[in-house]
Design an enzyme around this catalytic site. Structure first.
Site, mmCIF file in Angstrom:
data_model
loop_
_atom_site.group_PDB
_atom_site.id
_atom_site.type_symbol
_atom_site.label_atom_id
_atom_site.label_comp_id
_atom_site.label_asym_id
_atom_site.label_seq_id
_atom_site.Cartn_x
_atom_site.Cartn_y
_atom_site.Cartn_z
ATOM 1 N N CYS A 68 0.848 -1.194 0.000
ATOM 2 C CA CYS A 68 0.000 0.000 0.000
ATOM 3 C C CYS A 68 0.884 1.244 0.000
ATOM 4 O O CYS A 68 2.033 1.194 0.432
ATOM 5 C CB CYS A 68 -0.865 0.065 1.260
ATOM 6 S SG CYS A 68 -1.956 -1.318 1.482
ATOM 7 N N GLU A 117 -9.509 7.308 2.505
ATOM 8 C CA GLU A 117 -8.742 7.276 1.269
ATOM 9 C C GLU A 117 -9.592 6.973 0.043
ATOM 10 O O GLU A 117 -10.538 6.188 0.114
ATOM 11 C CB GLU A 117 -7.619 6.235 1.396
ATOM 12 C CG GLU A 117 -6.655 6.608 2.510
ATOM 13 C CD GLU A 117 -5.470 5.695 2.666
ATOM 14 O OE1 GLU A 117 -4.451 6.169 3.192
ATOM 15 O OE2 GLU A 117 -5.552 4.512 2.270
#
Length: 172
Positions: A68, A117
């Site tokens: 990530c 996000e």
């Protein structure tokens, strides 16, 4: 990524609207920003998962997708993902392509931080022998999609991982 690095603030559709530091973006109540989640696959259908280092600021010790990160404001998504895979896992990401996006918001009770996000799911393969950075990754495992879903059902994963699996599965 350092807490002082910059991330790109976005709206619910992913349209850029400013920048801030990683730390500011994750301070409660959180600020919506661009991120990516890489899912590495093999031709046999196996998925590469990582268990995040316990020292990670947010969601340490949980299983998640292969890698990530956050692209720097204005930077190329796939280049950022490729660089982050190299930094975290010590291998080259190849045949990388974006398969979709989703938005999620998840508070981390352990740190008090909030992940909010607009996440781009990137799928690809890797070349080379895995050499994970121990400051980032406790362990890695190649699993079947059914084993990945079992980890989700057991609650042993990051809050975004189920969505990564969903988006990747819908694209295949």
């Amino acid at each position: 990524m350092a807490e002082t690095d910059l991330v790109e603030l976005v709206d619910e559709h992913g349209t850029a609207g400013g920048r801030t530091t990683v730390a500011d973006a994750h301070a409660a109540p959180g600020r919506l920003h661009r991120a990516f989640s890489v899912l590495v696959t093999r031709p046999d259908g196996a998925l590469l998962l990582q268990r995040r280092a316990h020292a990670k600021v947010r969601f340490g010790g949980l299983w998640t997708n292969s890698c990530c990160g956050h692209p720097a404001p204005g930077s190329d998504l796939l280049t950022s993902a490729t660089t982050r895979v190299r930094d975290e896992l010590g291998v080259d990401l190849v045949d990388a392509h974006e398969v979709g996006t989703f938005v999620y918001r998840a508070p981390d009770a352990g740190s008090g931080h909030v992940e909010w996000e607009h996440d781009h799911v990137v799928v690809g393969r890797v070349e080379g022998e895995l050499a994970p950075d121990p400051d980032e990754v406790v362990e890695t495992a190649w699993v079947t999609p059914a084993q990945a879903r079992a980890l989700v059902d057991a609650g042993e994963v990051t809050p975004w991982f189920a969505d990564v699996l969903r988006v990747a599965a819908a694209a295949s």
